[in-house]
Design an enzyme around this catalytic site. Sequence first.
Site, PDB file in Angstrom:
ATOM      1  CG  HIS A 232      86.399  -1.954   6.413  1.00 11.35           C
ATOM      2  ND1 HIS A 232      85.169  -1.927   5.803  1.00 11.35           N
ATOM      3  CD2 HIS A 232      86.168  -1.569   7.687  1.00 11.35           C
ATOM      4  CE1 HIS A 232      84.244  -1.543   6.670  1.00 11.35           C
ATOM      5  NE2 HIS A 232      84.835  -1.327   7.838  1.00 11.35           N
TER       6      HIS A 232
ATOM      7  CG  ASP B 267      81.465   0.159   0.322  1.00 10.76           C
ATOM      8  OD1 ASP B 267      81.582  -1.030  -0.005  1.00 10.76           O
ATOM      9  OD2 ASP B 267      81.326   0.523   1.508  1.00 10.76           O
TER      10      ASP B 267
ATOM     11  CG  HIS C 124      84.697   2.504   3.084  1.00 10.51           C
ATOM     12  ND1 HIS C 124      85.569   2.267   4.121  1.00 10.51           N
ATOM     13  CD2 HIS C 124      84.216   1.289   2.706  1.00 10.51           C
ATOM     14  CE1 HIS C 124      85.607   0.972   4.346  1.00 10.51           C
ATOM     15  NE2 HIS C 124      84.813   0.359   3.513  1.00 10.51           N
TER      16      HIS C 124
ATOM     17  CG  HIS D  52      80.991  -5.322  -1.274  1.00 14.04           C
ATOM     18  ND1 HIS D  52      81.880  -6.003  -0.462  1.00 14.04           N
ATOM     19  CD2 HIS D  52      81.177  -4.013  -0.993  1.00 14.04           C
ATOM     20  CE1 HIS D  52      82.555  -5.142   0.289  1.00 14.04           C
ATOM     21  NE2 HIS D  52      82.157  -3.920  -0.018  1.00 14.04           N
ATOM     22  CG  PHE D  53      79.336  -6.963  -8.401  1.00  8.76           C
ATOM     23  CD1 PHE D  53      78.625  -5.899  -7.875  1.00  8.76           C
ATOM     24  CD2 PHE D  53      79.998  -6.765  -9.609  1.00  8.76           C
ATOM     25  CE1 PHE D  53      78.566  -4.664  -8.522  1.00  8.76           C
ATOM     26  CE2 PHE D  53      79.944  -5.532 -10.269  1.00  8.76           C
ATOM     27  CZ  PHE D  53      79.231  -4.482  -9.731  1.00  8.76           C
ATOM     28  NE  ARG D  54      76.436  -8.111  -1.133  1.00  6.04           N
ATOM     29  CZ  ARG D  54      77.071  -7.498  -0.139  1.00  6.04           C
ATOM     30  NH1 ARG D  54      78.226  -7.946   0.306  1.00  6.04           N
ATOM     31  NH2 ARG D  54      76.555  -6.444   0.434  1.00  6.04           N
TER      32      ARG D  54
HETATM   33  O1  DOR Z   1      78.570  -1.358   4.766  1.00  3.72           O
HETATM   34  C1  DOR Z   1      79.329  -2.200   4.322  1.00  3.72           C
HETATM   35  N1  DOR Z   1      78.877  -3.230   3.579  1.00  3.72           N
HETATM   36  N2  DOR Z   1      80.635  -2.118   4.585  1.00  3.72           N
HETATM   37  C2  DOR Z   1      81.477  -3.124   4.318  1.00  3.72           C
HETATM   38  O2  DOR Z   1      82.614  -3.043   4.695  1.00  3.72           O
HETATM   39  C3  DOR Z   1      81.001  -4.339   3.646  1.00  3.72           C
HETATM   40  C4  DOR Z   1      79.776  -4.077   2.884  1.00  3.72           C
HETATM   41  C5  DOR Z   1      79.069  -5.339   2.461  1.00  3.72           C
HETATM   42  O3  DOR Z   1      79.736  -6.208   1.910  1.00  3.72           O
HETATM   43  O4  DOR Z   1      77.868  -5.448   2.673  1.00  3.72           O
END
Ligand code: DOR
Length: 447
Positions: free
Chosen positions: A182, A307, A236, A65-67
């Site tokens: 997920h 993840d 995961h 996840h690079f936001r």
């Molecule tokens: O812990 C998590 N963080 N699980 C997820 O499914 C999303 C991720 C996030 O994007 O922060």
Amino acid sequence: MNDQHFNLVILGGSVITPSGREKTDVGIRNGRIAEIGNLSRTAAAERFDAAGLHVLPGVIDTQVHFREPGLEHKEDLESGTRGAVKGGVTAIFEMPNTSPNTDSAEALADKVSRAVGRTWCDFAFFVGATNENAETLRDLERRPGCSGVKVFMGSSTGSLLVADDGKLRDVLANGSRRVAIHAEDEDRLRERRVLLDRNAGPVQHPHLRDEESAVRATRRILALARETSRRIHVLHVSTAEELPLLAANKDIATLEATPQHLTLSAPECYERLDAFGQMNPPIRDDRHRQALWQAIEAGIVDLVGSDHAPHTREEKERPYPESPSGVPGVQTLVPVLLDHVNAGRLSLERFVDLTSAGPNRIFGIANKGRIAVGYDADFTIVDLKAQRTITNAWIESKSKWTPFDGMAVTGWPVATIIRGKTVMREDALLSDPTGRPVRFQECLIEG
Ligand code: DOR
């Protein structure tokens, strides 16, 4: 033969090819592997002395996840991929819970254009399924730069959610590529919110998002995948109980384990790390961690993804449950797993299977994931004997922390080579950010 037969030769390393481990040389021309064999006398523009090192296919992290866009205070495509290459990762697949969500052609194209010229490694993006976009997914999943569709069955970070069977069936019925899942059951998560103890902190996280939440979702999605004849990839996996379910459905289901679930366990991780060990699905007690190792040993786990889910320290320090779930991991995936290799928990060949051959097989990557003539010249070069300590100070992520801070490891990525270009060597970043979209066998191929 002209003076520069190869652009680069990697000399004298232990090279992991599909045939096994071999002390040999690798010659690279125009970004591709051109020859494997004794090349010590062959002219090359650049020579990499890999004596004493292991030359692995480039590690592909298929869940980060690079936001960007929208949450760049946590991470962006430049900082996230910088961490990736420092940690020996040569390509990443990025998740759609950004802001806006990556759930349309425009949002996907926007991410691809942001990535070009700013990413240190190669990339692809998942598109997020919603309750409204099922009919567009067949088209979206085949667009350049797309790694497939991602479904959140339970609420996590962000607003993406497809909770009920009818909508999930619509998603699975629209398209053909493997769908990343997920698997936490939204109804179960909601029911259990009443159990929250505002004074107890994150140690209750695996109790609130309990085993049954994960098992129920996995059971439901397996039934729906069977009904719609759609292949799925369960991300995961966190419980011992999901493993036999998934193993019994290998024709349609593959699965991911994360370094966190393989390395940390409850309650110790919450006592030590507080919310810095909080993620979804949660890290659970040691019984589950050991079951995941057995599933690695048995060949049931298909790949390891990090993840990588960064949040700032300030956000993590909020009182539970306002502390967001997720821990960074793209930079620590290789060193943490190499330490497990050194501890004898998996072989180096199995490491390669889980981090490059596995991603290639499961997502149908066109020409990455093995060291063979014709493949992209992506390499993760590691020193299996190096002893280092993972520290927050080493972390490139904007979050600037890791749940593995202070962990002494044996085994370290010493160079990252992407399409023949050395991007990282001995912790130094070289070259420029020249990441490109990963190409897939089933899709329209650009370039
Ligand atoms: O812990 C998590 N963080 N699980 C997820 O499914 C999303 C991720 C996030 O994007 O922060």
